[in-house]
Design a protein around this motif. Structure first.
Motif, PDB file in Angstrom:
ATOM      1  N   TYR A  14      56.693  58.886  19.765  1.00 19.15           N
ATOM      2  CA  TYR A  14      57.467  57.740  20.228  1.00 19.15           C
ATOM      3  C   TYR A  14      56.611  56.483  20.227  1.00 19.15           C
ATOM      4  CZ  TYR A  14      60.857  61.123  21.951  1.00 19.15           C
ATOM      5  OH  TYR A  14      61.782  62.123  22.036  1.00 19.15           O
ATOM      6  N   ALA A  15      57.258  55.375  19.933  1.00 19.20           N
ATOM      7  CA  ALA A  15      56.616  54.066  20.017  1.00 19.20           C
ATOM      8  C   ALA A  15      56.764  53.559  21.450  1.00 19.20           C
ATOM      9  CB  ALA A  15      57.282  53.109  19.043  1.00 19.20           C
ATOM     10  N   PRO A  16      56.017  52.520  21.825  1.00 23.84           N
ATOM     11  CA  PRO A  16      56.182  51.928  23.157  1.00 23.84           C
ATOM     12  C   PRO A  16      57.617  51.446  23.367  1.00 23.84           C
ATOM     13  CG  PRO A  16      54.235  51.057  22.070  1.00 23.84           C
ATOM     14  CD  PRO A  16      54.973  51.859  21.056  1.00 23.84           C
ATOM     15  N   LEU A  17      58.001  51.278  24.615  1.00 24.61           N
ATOM     16  CA  LEU A  17      59.371  50.887  24.959  1.00 24.61           C
ATOM     17  C   LEU A  17      59.824  49.593  24.300  1.00 24.61           C
ATOM     18  CD1 LEU A  17      59.449  51.773  28.748  1.00 24.61           C
ATOM     19  CD2 LEU A  17      60.587  52.980  26.885  1.00 24.61           C
ATOM     20  N   ALA A  34      49.414  63.731  15.672  1.00 23.27           N
ATOM     21  CA  ALA A  34      48.174  63.029  16.027  1.00 23.27           C
ATOM     22  C   ALA A  34      47.819  61.992  14.963  1.00 23.27           C
ATOM     23  CB  ALA A  34      47.038  64.025  16.200  1.00 23.27           C
ATOM     24  N   ALA A  35      47.976  62.338  13.704  1.00 20.29           N
ATOM     25  CA  ALA A  35      47.671  61.396  12.624  1.00 20.29           C
ATOM     26  C   ALA A  35      48.616  60.192  12.667  1.00 20.29           C
ATOM     27  CB  ALA A  35      47.779  62.099  11.274  1.00 20.29           C
ATOM     28  N   LEU A  36      49.870  60.419  13.000  1.00 21.41           N
ATOM     29  CA  LEU A  36      50.826  59.316  13.089  1.00 21.41           C
ATOM     30  C   LEU A  36      50.485  58.392  14.251  1.00 21.41           C
ATOM     31  CD1 LEU A  36      53.362  58.085  11.877  1.00 21.41           C
ATOM     32  CD2 LEU A  36      54.717  59.603  13.328  1.00 21.41           C
ATOM     33  N   VAL A  37      50.083  58.964  15.366  1.00 20.82           N
ATOM     34  CA  VAL A  37      49.671  58.136  16.512  1.00 20.82           C
ATOM     35  C   VAL A  37      48.458  57.289  16.137  1.00 20.82           C
ATOM     36  CG1 VAL A  37      48.629  58.210  18.818  1.00 20.82           C
ATOM     37  CG2 VAL A  37      50.659  59.563  18.327  1.00 20.82           C
ATOM     38  N   VAL A  38      47.461  57.905  15.539  1.00 22.34           N
ATOM     39  CA  VAL A  38      46.256  57.172  15.146  1.00 22.34           C
ATOM     40  C   VAL A  38      46.601  56.034  14.185  1.00 22.34           C
ATOM     41  CG1 VAL A  38      44.074  57.361  13.873  1.00 22.34           C
ATOM     42  CG2 VAL A  38      44.670  59.071  15.582  1.00 22.34           C
ATOM     43  N   ALA A  39      47.528  56.279  13.273  1.00 12.73           N
ATOM     44  CA  ALA A  39      47.925  55.252  12.315  1.00 12.73           C
ATOM     45  C   ALA A  39      48.613  54.064  12.986  1.00 12.73           C
ATOM     46  CB  ALA A  39      48.846  55.850  11.259  1.00 12.73           C
ATOM     47  N   HIS A  40      49.185  54.279  14.175  1.00 11.14           N
ATOM     48  CA  HIS A  40      49.902  53.209  14.879  1.00 11.14           C
ATOM     49  C   HIS A  40      49.140  52.630  16.073  1.00 11.14           C
ATOM     50  CE1 HIS A  40      53.266  54.741  12.524  1.00 11.14           C
ATOM     51  NE2 HIS A  40      53.771  53.531  12.686  1.00 11.14           N
ATOM     52  N   LEU A  41      47.878  52.998  16.240  1.00 11.59           N
ATOM     53  CA  LEU A  41      47.095  52.445  17.342  1.00 11.59           C
ATOM     54  C   LEU A  41      46.702  51.006  17.056  1.00 11.59           C
ATOM     55  CD1 LEU A  41      44.681  55.377  18.253  1.00 11.59           C
ATOM     56  CD2 LEU A  41      46.691  54.575  19.529  1.00 11.59           C
ATOM     57  N   PRO A  42      46.753  50.157  18.052  1.00 11.12           N
ATOM     58  CA  PRO A  42      46.310  48.778  17.847  1.00 11.12           C
ATOM     59  C   PRO A  42      44.783  48.714  17.769  1.00 11.12           C
ATOM     60  CG  PRO A  42      46.920  49.103  20.126  1.00 11.12           C
ATOM     61  CD  PRO A  42      47.263  50.374  19.403  1.00 11.12           C
ATOM     62  N   ASN A  44      41.126  47.749  18.827  1.00  8.83           N
ATOM     63  CA  ASN A  44      40.403  47.741  20.111  1.00  8.83           C
ATOM     64  C   ASN A  44      41.160  48.395  21.273  1.00  8.83           C
ATOM     65  OD1 ASN A  44      42.205  45.732  21.012  1.00  8.83           O
ATOM     66  ND2 ASN A  44      40.696  44.095  20.923  1.00  8.83           N
ATOM     67  N   CYS A  45      41.876  49.506  21.000  1.00  8.96           N
ATOM     68  CA  CYS A  45      42.528  50.224  22.100  1.00  8.96           C
ATOM     69  C   CYS A  45      41.493  51.087  22.828  1.00  8.96           C
ATOM     70  CB  CYS A  45      43.680  51.072  21.589  1.00  8.96           C
ATOM     71  SG  CYS A  45      43.179  52.474  20.593  1.00  8.96           S
ATOM     72  N   GLY A  46      41.809  51.498  24.020  1.00  7.93           N
ATOM     73  CA  GLY A  46      40.904  52.305  24.834  1.00  7.93           C
ATOM     74  C   GLY A  46      40.946  53.774  24.447  1.00  7.93           C
ATOM     75  N   PRO A  47      40.284  54.631  25.211  1.00  7.93           N
ATOM     76  CA  PRO A  47      40.221  56.055  24.913  1.00  7.93           C
ATOM     77  C   PRO A  47      41.561  56.753  25.171  1.00  7.93           C
ATOM     78  CG  PRO A  47      39.190  55.619  27.013  1.00  7.93           C
ATOM     79  CD  PRO A  47      39.519  54.287  26.413  1.00  7.93           C
ATOM     80  N   ALA A  48      41.752  57.885  24.522  1.00  4.66           N
ATOM     81  CA  ALA A  48      42.950  58.705  24.727  1.00  4.66           C
ATOM     82  C   ALA A  48      42.817  59.500  26.020  1.00  4.66           C
ATOM     83  CB  ALA A  48      43.112  59.663  23.553  1.00  4.66           C
ATOM     84  N   PHE A  49      43.947  59.889  26.589  1.00  4.19           N
ATOM     85  CA  PHE A  49      43.943  60.736  27.778  1.00  4.19           C
ATOM     86  C   PHE A  49      45.177  61.609  27.776  1.00  4.19           C
ATOM     87  CE2 PHE A  49      46.001  56.769  28.802  1.00  4.19           C
ATOM     88  CZ  PHE A  49      47.173  57.161  29.425  1.00  4.19           C
ATOM     89  N   GLU A  50      45.120  62.719  28.492  1.00  2.30           N
ATOM     90  CA  GLU A  50      46.251  63.634  28.596  1.00  2.30           C
ATOM     91  C   GLU A  50      46.923  63.430  29.937  1.00  2.30           C
ATOM     92  OE1 GLU A  50      47.226  68.406  28.569  1.00  2.30           O
ATOM     93  OE2 GLU A  50      45.266  67.707  27.958  1.00  2.30           O
ATOM     94  N   GLY A  51      48.229  63.439  29.942  1.00  2.00           N
ATOM     95  CA  GLY A  51      48.963  63.314  31.189  1.00  2.00           C
ATOM     96  C   GLY A  51      49.671  61.992  31.307  1.00  2.00           C
ATOM     97  N   PRO A  52      50.152  61.682  32.514  1.00  3.21           N
ATOM     98  CA  PRO A  52      50.884  60.429  32.705  1.00  3.21           C
ATOM     99  C   PRO A  52      49.965  59.222  32.584  1.00  3.21           C
ATOM    100  CG  PRO A  52      50.552  61.514  34.796  1.00  3.21           C
ATOM    101  CD  PRO A  52      50.075  62.457  33.745  1.00  3.21           C
ATOM    102  N   ARG A  53      50.570  58.112  32.333  1.00  4.73           N
ATOM    103  CA  ARG A  53      49.811  56.868  32.216  1.00  4.73           C
ATOM    104  C   ARG A  53      49.143  56.550  33.550  1.00  4.73           C
ATOM    105  NH1 ARG A  53      52.074  51.664  29.228  1.00  4.73           N
ATOM    106  NH2 ARG A  53      50.198  50.449  29.324  1.00  4.73           N
TER     107      ARG A  53
END
Length: 59
Positions: A14-17, A34-42, A44-53
């Motif tokens: 999913y993309a952001p709201l 995972a590859a699709l997410v990486v392709a859509h990262l802006p 200078n984004c921060g590190p990845a994490f698991e769980g809720p924001r």
């Protein structure tokens, strides 16, 4: 940030709201998702994490 919902069988990315196209990909393997997410990262984004924001205060 884009995010993944799913399990080891099939994932949806999913993309952001605020994005005009909400679903970026469906029925993907975890690796494809995972590859699709990486392709859509802006830049200078921060590190990845698991769980809720996390709350802003904990960042």
């Amino acid at each position: 940030m884009p995010f993944i919902v799913g399990d080891v069988q099939a994932c949806t990315v999913y993309a952001p709201l605020h994005a005009s196209k909400r679903v970026l990909g469906e029925s993907l393997t975890p690796q494809e998702a995972a590859a699709l997410v990486v392709a859509h990262l802006p830049d200078n984004c921060g590190p990845a994490f698991e769980g809720p924001r996390p709350h802003r205060r904990s960042l």
